[in-house]
Design a protein around this motif. Sequence first.
Motif, PDB file in Angstrom:
ATOM      1  N   GLN A   9       0.829  -1.212   0.000  1.00  0.00           N
ATOM      2  CA  GLN A   9       0.000   0.000   0.000  1.00  0.00           C
ATOM      3  C   GLN A   9       0.864   1.264   0.000  1.00  0.00           C
ATOM      4  N   ALA A  10       1.925   1.213   0.811  1.00  0.00           N
ATOM      5  CA  ALA A  10       2.781   2.394   0.988  1.00  0.00           C
ATOM      6  C   ALA A  10       3.870   2.475  -0.084  1.00  0.00           C
ATOM      7  N   GLU A  11       3.879   1.487  -1.003  1.00  0.00           N
ATOM      8  CA  GLU A  11       4.893   1.425  -2.054  1.00  0.00           C
ATOM      9  C   GLU A  11       6.310   1.343  -1.495  1.00  0.00           C
ATOM     10  N   VAL A  12       6.435   0.573  -0.431  1.00  0.00           N
ATOM     11  CA  VAL A  12       7.754   0.271   0.137  1.00  0.00           C
ATOM     12  C   VAL A  12       8.172  -1.105  -0.377  1.00  0.00           C
ATOM     13  N   PRO A  13       9.365  -1.246  -0.981  1.00  0.00           N
ATOM     14  CA  PRO A  13       9.833  -2.556  -1.447  1.00  0.00           C
ATOM     15  C   PRO A  13       9.897  -3.563  -0.291  1.00  0.00           C
ATOM     16  N   VAL A  14       9.605  -4.824  -0.634  1.00  0.00           N
ATOM     17  CA  VAL A  14       9.552  -5.877   0.386  1.00  0.00           C
ATOM     18  C   VAL A  14      10.575  -6.958   0.067  1.00  0.00           C
ATOM     19  N   PHE A  15      11.328  -7.364   1.079  1.00  0.00           N
ATOM     20  CA  PHE A  15      12.094  -8.606   0.989  1.00  0.00           C
ATOM     21  C   PHE A  15      11.482  -9.566   1.994  1.00  0.00           C
ATOM     22  N   ALA A  16      10.686 -10.536   1.493  1.00  0.00           N
ATOM     23  CA  ALA A  16      10.051 -11.530   2.359  1.00  0.00           C
ATOM     24  C   ALA A  16      10.733 -12.864   2.128  1.00  0.00           C
ATOM     25  N   PHE A  17      10.915 -13.620   3.195  1.00  0.00           N
ATOM     26  CA  PHE A  17      11.604 -14.907   3.077  1.00  0.00           C
ATOM     27  C   PHE A  17      11.000 -15.889   4.068  1.00  0.00           C
ATOM     28  N   LYS A  18      11.233 -17.185   3.780  1.00  0.00           N
ATOM     29  CA  LYS A  18      10.781 -18.244   4.683  1.00  0.00           C
ATOM     30  C   LYS A  18      12.007 -18.870   5.324  1.00  0.00           C
ATOM     31  N   PRO A  19      12.185 -18.654   6.611  1.00  0.00           N
ATOM     32  CA  PRO A  19      13.391 -19.158   7.288  1.00  0.00           C
ATOM     33  C   PRO A  19      13.629 -20.647   7.050  1.00  0.00           C
ATOM     34  N   LYS A  20      12.558 -21.414   6.938  1.00  0.00           N
ATOM     35  CA  LYS A  20      12.708 -22.876   6.767  1.00  0.00           C
ATOM     36  C   LYS A  20      13.404 -23.242   5.461  1.00  0.00           C
ATOM     37  N   GLU A  21      13.426 -22.326   4.518  1.00  0.00           N
ATOM     38  CA  GLU A  21      14.045 -22.632   3.233  1.00  0.00           C
ATOM     39  C   GLU A  21      15.559 -22.428   3.252  1.00  0.00           C
ATOM     40  N   TYR A  22      16.090 -22.066   4.420  1.00  0.00           N
ATOM     41  CA  TYR A  22      17.531 -21.839   4.533  1.00  0.00           C
ATOM     42  C   TYR A  22      18.123 -22.814   5.550  1.00  0.00           C
ATOM     43  N   PRO A  23      19.402 -23.170   5.373  1.00  0.00           N
ATOM     44  CA  PRO A  23      20.017 -24.122   6.311  1.00  0.00           C
ATOM     45  C   PRO A  23      20.146 -23.569   7.730  1.00  0.00           C
ATOM     46  N   ASN A  24      20.318 -22.275   7.860  1.00  0.00           N
ATOM     47  CA  ASN A  24      20.464 -21.683   9.194  1.00  0.00           C
ATOM     48  C   ASN A  24      20.196 -20.183   9.117  1.00  0.00           C
ATOM     49  N   ARG A  25      20.226 -19.537  10.274  1.00  0.00           N
ATOM     50  CA  ARG A  25      19.914 -18.095  10.325  1.00  0.00           C
ATOM     51  C   ARG A  25      20.918 -17.253   9.546  1.00  0.00           C
ATOM     52  N   GLN A  26      22.190 -17.639   9.676  1.00  0.00           N
ATOM     53  CA  GLN A  26      23.226 -16.852   8.984  1.00  0.00           C
ATOM     54  C   GLN A  26      22.971 -16.811   7.482  1.00  0.00           C
ATOM     55  N   ALA A  27      22.441 -17.911   6.949  1.00  0.00           N
ATOM     56  CA  ALA A  27      22.258 -17.995   5.487  1.00  0.00           C
ATOM     57  C   ALA A  27      21.247 -16.950   5.012  1.00  0.00           C
ATOM     58  N   TYR A  28      20.097 -16.827   5.695  1.00  0.00           N
ATOM     59  CA  TYR A  28      19.148 -15.805   5.219  1.00  0.00           C
ATOM     60  C   TYR A  28      19.619 -14.405   5.574  1.00  0.00           C
ATOM     61  N   GLU A  29      20.327 -14.283   6.678  1.00  0.00           N
ATOM     62  CA  GLU A  29      20.814 -12.943   7.031  1.00  0.00           C
ATOM     63  C   GLU A  29      21.851 -12.425   6.030  1.00  0.00           C
ATOM     64  N   LYS A  30      22.617 -13.340   5.435  1.00  0.00           N
ATOM     65  CA  LYS A  30      23.567 -12.896   4.411  1.00  0.00           C
ATOM     66  C   LYS A  30      22.826 -12.316   3.212  1.00  0.00           C
ATOM     67  N   GLU A  31      21.702 -12.937   2.855  1.00  0.00           N
ATOM     68  CA  GLU A  31      20.892 -12.384   1.753  1.00  0.00           C
ATOM     69  C   GLU A  31      20.302 -11.024   2.129  1.00  0.00           C
ATOM     70  N   ILE A  32      19.822 -10.930   3.372  1.00  0.00           N
ATOM     71  CA  ILE A  32      19.278  -9.651   3.837  1.00  0.00           C
ATOM     72  C   ILE A  32      20.368  -8.582   3.790  1.00  0.00           C
ATOM     73  N   LEU A  33      21.556  -8.945   4.292  1.00  0.00           N
ATOM     74  CA  LEU A  33      22.658  -7.982   4.347  1.00  0.00           C
ATOM     75  C   LEU A  33      22.986  -7.439   2.964  1.00  0.00           C
ATOM     76  N   GLN A  34      22.959  -8.332   1.984  1.00  0.00           N
ATOM     77  CA  GLN A  34      23.229  -7.902   0.612  1.00  0.00           C
ATOM     78  C   GLN A  34      22.190  -6.876   0.161  1.00  0.00           C
TER      79      GLN A  34
END
Length: 201
Positions: A49-74
């Motif tokens: 609604q607010a036209e803010v870009p979204v990065f949504a992810f499913k934690p279960k699709e990654y081997p561990n927390r660090q893996a999705y956080e690396k994508e977020i960091l990028q």
Amino acid sequence: AYRIAVFASGSGSNFQAIVDAVACKELDVQIELLVCDRPQAYVVERAKQAEVPVFAFKPKEYPNRQAYEKEILQQLEERGIQLIVLAGYMRIVTNVLVDAFAGRMINIHPSLLPSFPGVDGIGQALAYGVKITGVTVHYVDGGLDSGPIITQQVVAILAGDTIETLSERMHAVEHELFPQVIGWISEGRVKLEGRQVTITA
Ligand code: GAR
């Protein structure tokens, strides 16, 4: 303008409060990204609604927390994010983000820390029977709601309060306080030295 990313997991009423504060020019920042760990969460609708870009992810699709956080960091680095705002993000943040954003990541918590950290701060305070609780905004470090406190606001617990009635007053305080603190930081008015936080005029 100062570039922020908001992280949220649920309804996103705090995200909305930040969006609204920007829209009415109470807050001069650019909300560059919403990060959400639950693609079905209502906050994702709010972002669209607010036209803010979204990065949504499913934690279960990654081997561990660090893996999705690396994508977020990028994502954060690509967008030149200066401040991470955790607004009801119900996950432990690991060293990947904590180290990259040391002193540049804040969280809002629904209790007067160090009382009642973790989940359900409002329910914990009611169950304990304390007569005052409140809202804390703090920097994020490696621990559970343990980082340096920026500001706190008291909320009285009233006779007959339920989760619903107390939550309503807590949220009202959060929605005022969080945009205000983001504004202070964006203006360079918040200084962090060890655990001590000072706010200048
Ligand atoms: C807020 O009350 C926030 O303080 C709390 O989650 C709620 C999110 O509401 N955060 C925590 O409990 C963090 N441990 P919202 O999605 O409507 O903004």
